[in-house]
Write a protein that holds these residues in place. Structure first.
Motif, PDB file in Angstrom:
ATOM      1  N   GLN A 338       0.834  -1.203   0.000  1.00  0.00           N
ATOM      2  CA  GLN A 338       0.000   0.000   0.000  1.00  0.00           C
ATOM      3  C   GLN A 338       0.871   1.256   0.000  1.00  0.00           C
ATOM      4  N   MET A 349      11.435   6.346  -8.884  1.00  0.00           N
ATOM      5  CA  MET A 349      12.131   5.477  -7.943  1.00  0.00           C
ATOM      6  C   MET A 349      12.057   4.023  -8.402  1.00  0.00           C
TER       7      MET A 349
ATOM      8  N   LEU B 135      28.025 -11.762  -2.569  1.00  0.00           N
ATOM      9  CA  LEU B 135      26.743 -11.111  -2.298  1.00  0.00           C
ATOM     10  C   LEU B 135      26.145 -11.601  -0.979  1.00  0.00           C
ATOM     11  N   PRO B 147       8.208  -8.305   1.304  1.00  0.00           N
ATOM     12  CA  PRO B 147       9.278  -7.482   0.712  1.00  0.00           C
ATOM     13  C   PRO B 147       9.621  -6.284   1.609  1.00  0.00           C
ATOM     14  N   THR B 151      12.619  -3.617  -0.119  1.00  0.00           N
ATOM     15  CA  THR B 151      11.984  -2.318  -0.303  1.00  0.00           C
ATOM     16  C   THR B 151      12.813  -1.224   0.361  1.00  0.00           C
ATOM     17  N   ASP B 154      15.893  -0.560  -1.668  1.00  0.00           N
ATOM     18  CA  ASP B 154      15.566   0.197  -2.884  1.00  0.00           C
ATOM     19  C   ASP B 154      15.359   1.675  -2.558  1.00  0.00           C
ATOM     20  N   LEU B 155      14.644   1.958  -1.460  1.00  0.00           N
ATOM     21  CA  LEU B 155      14.418   3.353  -1.076  1.00  0.00           C
ATOM     22  C   LEU B 155      15.748   4.051  -0.844  1.00  0.00           C
ATOM     23  N   ALA B 157      18.837   3.068  -1.829  1.00  0.00           N
ATOM     24  CA  ALA B 157      19.730   3.073  -3.000  1.00  0.00           C
ATOM     25  C   ALA B 157      19.324   4.120  -4.028  1.00  0.00           C
ATOM     26  N   THR B 158      18.031   4.428  -4.109  1.00  0.00           N
ATOM     27  CA  THR B 158      17.580   5.399  -5.109  1.00  0.00           C
ATOM     28  C   THR B 158      17.553   6.813  -4.536  1.00  0.00           C
ATOM     29  N   ARG B 329       9.931  11.024  -0.136  1.00  0.00           N
ATOM     30  CA  ARG B 329       9.163  10.918  -1.376  1.00  0.00           C
ATOM     31  C   ARG B 329       7.712  10.504  -1.145  1.00  0.00           C
ATOM     32  N   TYR B 330       7.492   9.604  -0.183  1.00  0.00           N
ATOM     33  CA  TYR B 330       6.130   9.109   0.031  1.00  0.00           C
ATOM     34  C   TYR B 330       5.282  10.056   0.871  1.00  0.00           C
ATOM     35  N   PRO B 334       2.495   6.605   4.431  1.00  0.00           N
ATOM     36  CA  PRO B 334       3.665   5.738   4.260  1.00  0.00           C
ATOM     37  C   PRO B 334       3.484   4.660   3.201  1.00  0.00           C
ATOM     38  N   LEU B 335       4.588   4.075   2.780  1.00  0.00           N
ATOM     39  CA  LEU B 335       4.581   2.853   1.980  1.00  0.00           C
ATOM     40  C   LEU B 335       4.414   1.712   2.996  1.00  0.00           C
ATOM     41  N   ILE B 336       3.390   0.884   2.810  1.00  0.00           N
ATOM     42  CA  ILE B 336       3.065  -0.156   3.789  1.00  0.00           C
ATOM     43  C   ILE B 336       3.158  -1.544   3.175  1.00  0.00           C
ATOM     44  N   LYS B 357      17.765 -14.462  -7.040  1.00  0.00           N
ATOM     45  CA  LYS B 357      18.415 -13.189  -7.382  1.00  0.00           C
ATOM     46  C   LYS B 357      19.934 -13.299  -7.342  1.00  0.00           C
ATOM     47  N   ARG B 361      22.602 -12.922 -10.453  1.00  0.00           N
ATOM     48  CA  ARG B 361      23.713 -11.959 -10.477  1.00  0.00           C
ATOM     49  C   ARG B 361      25.067 -12.636 -10.660  1.00  0.00           C
TER      50      ARG B 361
END
Lengths: 363, 363
Positions: A338, A349, B135, B147, B151, B154-155, B157-158, B329-330, B334-336, B357, B361
């Protein structure tokens, strides 16, 4: 793990600009190769030193546009692996992904068109990727930067059985219904046409709000998810999609005049939407615009549904998306993602995170 | 993209067994190498043909156990890249990840110990990975297959700024409080000790429920998330962690007798928990056991908090986890990520997805 990777970036709209800003900590280096690259006069590239101004001068990319084949030839002439980042929503560019992929050029994109048009293009894209030993990442095609595509692919790849996917997939329609039929205030008395006009004012809708209200954006997202879950959906209009454009107004054309007339006349149909809202209210429910994939029944649907007021979908805030994955392993309580599912920064992103993953796999 | 990758798998408990079943569609191939591998008498491996029976005969792996150094030497002698999948919760094995990583052996694991113990081990793990060009993937250390780690990475790293992370991180404590203080029925009159006993019966707690109630499992997860978000958390006891073990019972030892006495005497303290529940109820709230990381204030906390009944945390079902990422950004919403955060199948799914993954790689 440090072979250079070559990037081609197309699109400097909202998402493209945000993407370039996210790339800023890793500025591209100018390329000195041996043998030399094709004549610069032929090159579609923006000089590395000028990449920051590119977003301010979109004519740089539009002037002298080359065909997809020519761009693919240029990228594949780089002395290493290359990646095309397509930050447009151009169906023609998406239709030529197979050309790039067969030449070994990987694709990273938020452009839904390649994955949600005819099934033959979807198949061609992934077959071409396999043939060219190239990668295709498109997280931002559904839910912007939310981990939707990656989560679904992980579920499928590890052998879970996805039985059902359901959710609110449009930030615009989320805002419209959260405002029109809030959980706590169905009697607030806002009219549907007023809410649509406000959303348009705020820039929450497409310039032509009918592009949101016709449900096709949601239908494209559901097409993508259904295909990843294993359903062979022929096209985004191959299943029921409920349009919120009143029948009487479907004849209006797409001109600025058409948009204006549509917005002016939408109020004539407020009664229909109020009736839908109040009918749900009588059951103690609220109405929301959702999409669902029933994998077992092979059914995809997009349209209005009623939800209990204490459900996660009813409780959504602002223009958030929510996506629920029902699977064999997760049982009766779904895996839920969500958050904001639209906007330049969060969409970019998803593109940036995909790009990092592709670079890691190619190096 | 088809260089063989060599797997070492340790651990055939609940997660390890589920992992091996998920691996079943991709059975390992026996290895015929030139030069030959070390003398089988020295090999810690289970013959490929017998991998399916491994989960039924854990003694196969425990008998003749070799040191981490010896296992690392064995794996690094493989004629290609190799990966150690650690499906144990063994702190000693986790402490030797650097030995594997420096030899170029990648790590995939749901074992929290390596990432949530002293900060020096965390640093050693990632420095060794860089040094060995290996890795480290550990999605299932927080929220099982949800995830969460990916996640957050990713937040970061970007280039997003994560300001706050908050959630319910223990399936056991989620179940206990969703049952003890449900949103709709605070007057149901269930006693805390009865709910704990029921959870133990159902196998929802550790064999010794104090291992859940002391909050250390949640503290370890918060340590991991805080470190990824950039905080240098020294150890999982370097910040406030509220224990739900009554002070008077903290002297009991860890023996079977100690567990029995604890369960027998827990009822003496039901009044304290009822008071906490009713005090929240008077404010129209419910009490939940949560963890939070305030990145800006550099504060990590684990313990009881009150939540509005219409909040996402209060509405959690069963033994679900919920994790909210607040970022620049969000914005305010929030991102949930939400769903089952414990159980063999979903934990193994996180391991399997990570393994895919890493293999992608390394190939």
């Amino acid at each position: 793990m440090s072979a250079p990777v070559f990037l081609g970036v197309i699109g400097v709209g909202g998402v493209g600009t945000a993407f370039l800003h996210q790339l800023a900590p890793h500025p591209p280096r100018p390329l000195h190769s041996n043998p030399p690259l094709p004549d610069p006069a032929y090159s579609p590239s923006i000089p590395a030193a000028e990449w920051k101004t590119a977003s301010a001068t979109p004519s740089l990319t539009k002037s002298g546009a080359l065909s997809a084949e020519e761009i693919a030839n240029y990228l594949s002439s780089a002395p290493g692996r290359s990646i095309l980042v397509d930050n447009t929503s151009d169906p023609a560019l998406a239709a030529s992904y197979p050309v790039f992929l067969r030449k070994g050029i990987s694709i990273v994109t938020p452009n839904k068109k390649g994955f949600s048009s005819d099934l033959s293009l979807w198949k061609d894209i992934f077959a071409s990727a396999a043939q060219g030993n190239a990668l295709v990442y498109h997280e931002s095609t559904v839910g912007a930067g939310l981990p939707v595509i990656s989560t679904l692919r992980d579920l499928v790849a590890t052998g879970d059985e996805v039985t059902r996917i359901e959710g609110v997939f449009s930030g615009t329609l989320s805002f419209l219904f959260n405002t029109f039929a809030p959980v706590g205030g169905a009697c607030a008395g806002r009219k549907w046409s007023e809410v649509v006009a406000e959303a348009k004012e705020l820039g929450y809708t497409e310039p032509d709000p009918r592009d949101d209200l016709n449900g096709m954006d949601v239908a494209r997202k559901l097409t993508i998810l259904a295909r990843i879950a294993g359903l062979e959906v022929q096209a985004p209009d191959a299943f029921p999609v409920e349009s919120l454009i009143p029948e009487e107004l479907r004849g209006l054309d797409g001109s600025a005049e058409g948009v204006k007339t549509f917005m002016q006349r939408l109020g004539e149909f407020d009664g229909q939407m109020t009736e839908i809202k109040e009918s749900a209210e009588k059951e103690g429910k609220v109405v929301r615009y959702v999409g669902s994939v029933d994998v077992e029944k092979k059914e995809v649907r997009v349209g209005l549904q009623r939800f209990d007021k204490d459900s996660a979908i009813a409780g959504l805030k602002g223009s958030d998306n929510i996506i629920s994955f029902y699977t064999k392993r997760y049982g009766s309580n779904p895996l839920i993602v969500q958050g904001a599912g639209a906007g330049g920064d969060v969409t970019a992103m998803g593109v940036s995170a995909d790009l990092i993953k592709v670079v890691q796999r190619l190096q």
